[in-house]
Structures are given as C-alpha cells and as structure tokens.
Design a protein around this motif. Structure first.
Motif, PDB file in Angstrom:
ATOM      1  N   THR A  16       0.671  -1.055   0.011  1.00 34.01           N
ATOM      2  CA  THR A  16      -0.067  -0.027   0.068  1.00 34.01           C
ATOM      3  C   THR A  16       1.054   1.286   0.048  1.00 34.01           C
ATOM      4  O   THR A  16       1.699   1.372   0.603  1.00 34.01           O
ATOM      5  N   SER A  17       0.567   2.338  -0.712  1.00 35.75           N
ATOM      6  CA  SER A  17       1.129   3.432  -0.746  1.00 35.75           C
ATOM      7  C   SER A  17       0.521   4.555  -0.451  1.00 35.75           C
ATOM      8  O   SER A  17      -0.864   4.643  -0.498  1.00 35.75           O
ATOM      9  N   LEU A  18       0.891   5.476   0.383  1.00 34.96           N
ATOM     10  CA  LEU A  18       0.323   6.865   0.793  1.00 34.96           C
ATOM     11  C   LEU A  18       1.000   7.893   0.667  1.00 34.96           C
ATOM     12  O   LEU A  18       2.241   8.063   0.672  1.00 34.96           O
ATOM     13  N   ILE A  19       0.086   8.824  -0.195  1.00 29.45           N
ATOM     14  CA  ILE A  19       0.789  10.298  -0.707  1.00 29.45           C
ATOM     15  C   ILE A  19       0.086  11.341  -0.038  1.00 29.45           C
ATOM     16  O   ILE A  19      -1.129  11.439  -0.109  1.00 29.45           O
ATOM     17  N   THR A  20       0.847  12.163   0.557  1.00 31.36           N
ATOM     18  CA  THR A  20       0.326  13.292   1.204  1.00 31.36           C
ATOM     19  C   THR A  20       0.583  14.542   1.017  1.00 31.36           C
ATOM     20  O   THR A  20       1.688  14.637   0.225  1.00 31.36           O
TER      21      THR A  20
END
Length: 399
Positions: free
Chosen positions: A348-352
């Motif tokens: 899973t990738s998270l970009i904020t």
C-alpha cells in the motif's frame, strides 16, 4: 622620495595579490559543491524521466485497446512533465552556480586591478619629471638610474600580472555566455512544461468524458472510503482499515459467478495489478525533489517519519509510484489532500500534502499515471510504502 614610492607600490602589489590568493583559497566551498551535486541530481532525474516516457510511449503504441493506450499516454506525458520540471531545476541551479562564479571572478578581478591601477599612476607621476633636470641635479640623476634598474626588474612581473588580468577578463566573458545559455535553457524548459501540462489536461478531459457513465458507481465507493476515514483514529488506522477492506474485496472477487461492485467494467484491461515482487523491484518516487526526511528520522514537527518527505517545486507533477487501485482520495486530518493506492500482495502506498488530486476512489492506475500536483504554500510531499501494515524503507528500494 620617488624611489621610496615605487618600493611601497611594489610591496602593496605583492601583499594584495597574496591576499587575493588567500581569499580565493579560503572562500566557502560547500554551498557551491552542494549546488553542483543538485545540478547533477536534476539532470539524472530528467534523463530517467525521459527514458520512462519513451518506454510508456512504446507501451501506448503497442496497446490493444483505448483504455490501455490512454493510460500509457497519460503516464508518458506525466513523465515528460517531470522531466521538464527537472530541467527547470537544473537550469535554475546552473544560473545560481554561474552567478556565484561570476561574483568570485569579479572579486578576484577587483583585487588584481586595484594595485595595478595605483602602480601605473605612480609610474606616470615619475615620468612627469623632465629628464633634462637630471643633468643639473646630480641627486635626480641617481634617482633616474635607480628607477630604471627597478623598472627593469619590475616590468616582467607587471607583464605577468597584466596577462593574469586579461585571463580574468576572458573568464568573465565565458561566464557571461554560460549565464545566457542557462537562461535560454530555463525559458525553453518552462515553455515545454506549459505545453505538456496543456496536453495532459486535454487527455484527462477526454478520459473523464469517456468515464462519465461510471460516475454513480464511483460516487458510492467514494462515500465508503470517506466513511472509513471518519471512523479511523489516525492515518495508520485508516491504512489498516483500507488494507483489510481490500483483502475482503479480493477474496470476494475470487468467488464464482457474477459480482456487481462499484467500478466494475471500468478499464477492464487495467484490473491486473503488479505482482508483489514487481512493487519492490520497480518502485518509483511519485515526485521529483530533494529528500528532507527519511524513514525513522525525527521531522520538524517532532514525530518519527514513516516514509520519505521531499521538498519539491510549486505545482510539481505527482504520479503513481506503482500500478494499483486508488482506495482513498481526498482530505484527511492535518495531512491535506491524500491518496492511498492499493497494490497487490499487501503493498500500500500513501501520498500526502497534495494541492490537487486528479484520481478518484476505484480508479486503477498504471505506474507513472498522473494523480495530482503539489501546492505553493507548503511545497513538500510525503510518501509512505507499507507491506501488510509494516513501513518499508523506500530509499532502499530506489537505491
């Protein structure tokens, strides 16, 4: 008195030149070295983006359907945009480097010119005394003899330092030409960036028109994702909930018989995600920039980082780091706009901290697909990668 003046001037010349050499040797170098490393890094980023764009263009040409072709074309354009951004950064860094070199060169030239000007003025004053006066004043004749002997010794050094001044002037002209070329490169890179952003906007507009029939299903899934966000205690909890719901969805997809769900039928050729080992072997930073905080480091806000934080340019293009499905897209508690992308095998990738988002929940994206842009008020972007809920060091994956 005149002889004493000449000796004083020669001493001043020697002291000034030795001081200039000492100043040059002690000039601060780390900043210039860092700028040169930044220039090399920007050029490398531009070249990688160009290679990635060329590969995606070939992939688009070989696509068997419109969905694959449009997705690859959009990713190729996004790579070209990132390449143009890197070119702009390289051009600006090059301009700064040349300006710094020009400043140092002007300082050296001033150091060398000053003593030479004073010495020339002193020699001119001495030559104003008529030679005939030496015939009636024996002391003047002695001074003239001394003067000529001193000049015969000093002239080679004067000629050498005059040649050095000419070299400095030539270097200044070369730096001026380099600055002109760097500015022209910046203008061209900015023109390319504007044109490629326009092309991407047009392509995305066509894609949205084609996908309009799925808007109702997408709205249902977006509502579900927002509900998860409201229930989650923090960003880690949100990612865990999304991972669990993704596992349930994949299990349901394996069941026999028809299964209606939001987004069904949209971009069917893109449903197949990358394998787990592909994510680890070909992970891509979603944006070009300088890493300011790494995994496990204490950030400026005082918490331990779970990913990478990058300082980026205003309006920088952000892309999907690997193929997958958008599981969350929207604002979330103090993180600004965020995107969560599910990959296969528990990745899973998270970009904020995105300023704008160009994908919706349920969208399936290829690696390098444009997903948004950074802002201007706080041009930093954070990316986290997890495997079954455990943070992964992205820096180790990308080398």
């Amino acid at each position: 008195m005149m002889l004493r003046s000449v000796l004083v001037m020669i001493a001043v010349v020697g002291v000034a030149f030795s001081g200039a050499a000492l100043l040059s040797a002690q000039a601060p170098g780390p900043s210039l070295s860092e700028q040169r490393r930044s220039l090399i890094s920007a050029r490398e980023q531009s070249e990688r983006a160009r290679q990635r764009s060329d590969a995606l263009k070939r992939q688009a040409e070989a696509a068997s359907n419109d969905a694959d072709r449009i997705a690859s074309e959009a990713a190729a354009l996004a790579a070209r945009i990132q390449g143009a951004e890197a070119d702009i950064k390289a051009a600006r860094t090059r301009i700064d480097i040349v300006a710094r070199l020009q400043e140092r060169q002007r300082a050296r030239l001033a150091e060398k010119q000053g003593p030479m000007v004073r010495l020339t003025a002193a020699l001119q004053m001495m030559t104003r005394k008529p030679t005939a006066l030496a015939l009636v004043e024996p002391r003047s004749l002695d001074e003239l003899i001394y003067m000529r002997s001193i000049l015969s010794a000093v002239m080679p050094e004067i000629e050498r330092r005059t040649a050095s001044l000419r070299d400095e002037v030539r270097q200044g002209e070369q730096l001026r030409l380099q600055a002109t070329r760097a500015i022209a490169s910046l203008d061209e890179s900015q023109r390319r960036l504007t044109e490629r952003r326009r092309q991407l906007a047009a392509l995305e507009a066509n894609e949205r028109i084609e996908a309009a029939q799925f808007s109702d299903d997408a709205g249902i899934e977006q509502d579900r994702a927002l509900a998860l966000g409201e229930e989650a205690r923090d960003i880690v909890d949100l990612m865990d909930q999304i991972r669990e719901s993704g596992a349930v969805r994949e299990a349901l997809a394996e069941l026999d018989g028809p299964l209606l769900r939001p987004g069904q039928g949209r971009n069917p050729s893109l449903r197949k995600q990358t394998r787990g080992d592909d994510v680890a072997n070909a992970y891509l930073l979603p944006v070009s920039g300088e890493i300011v905080t790494g995994l496990g480091e204490i950030s400026n806000s005082g918490y331990r980082s779970r990913g990478l934080t990058l300082a980026v340019s205003s309006g920088a293009q952000i892309v999907a780091p690997a193929a997958g499905r958008v599981a969350y897209s929207g604002r979330y508690r103090g993180y600004g706009n965020i995107i969560i992308i599910e990959h296969e095998a528990g990745w899973t990738s998270l970009i904020t901290n995105l300023a704008t988002i160009r994908v919706a929940v349920g969208d399936r994206v290829v690696q390098g697909a444009p997903v948004g842009q950074s802002g201007s008020d706080d041009p930093t972007v954070t990316v986290e990668l997890r495997r079954n809920g455990r943070p992964i060091d992205i820096a180790a994956l990308i080398g």
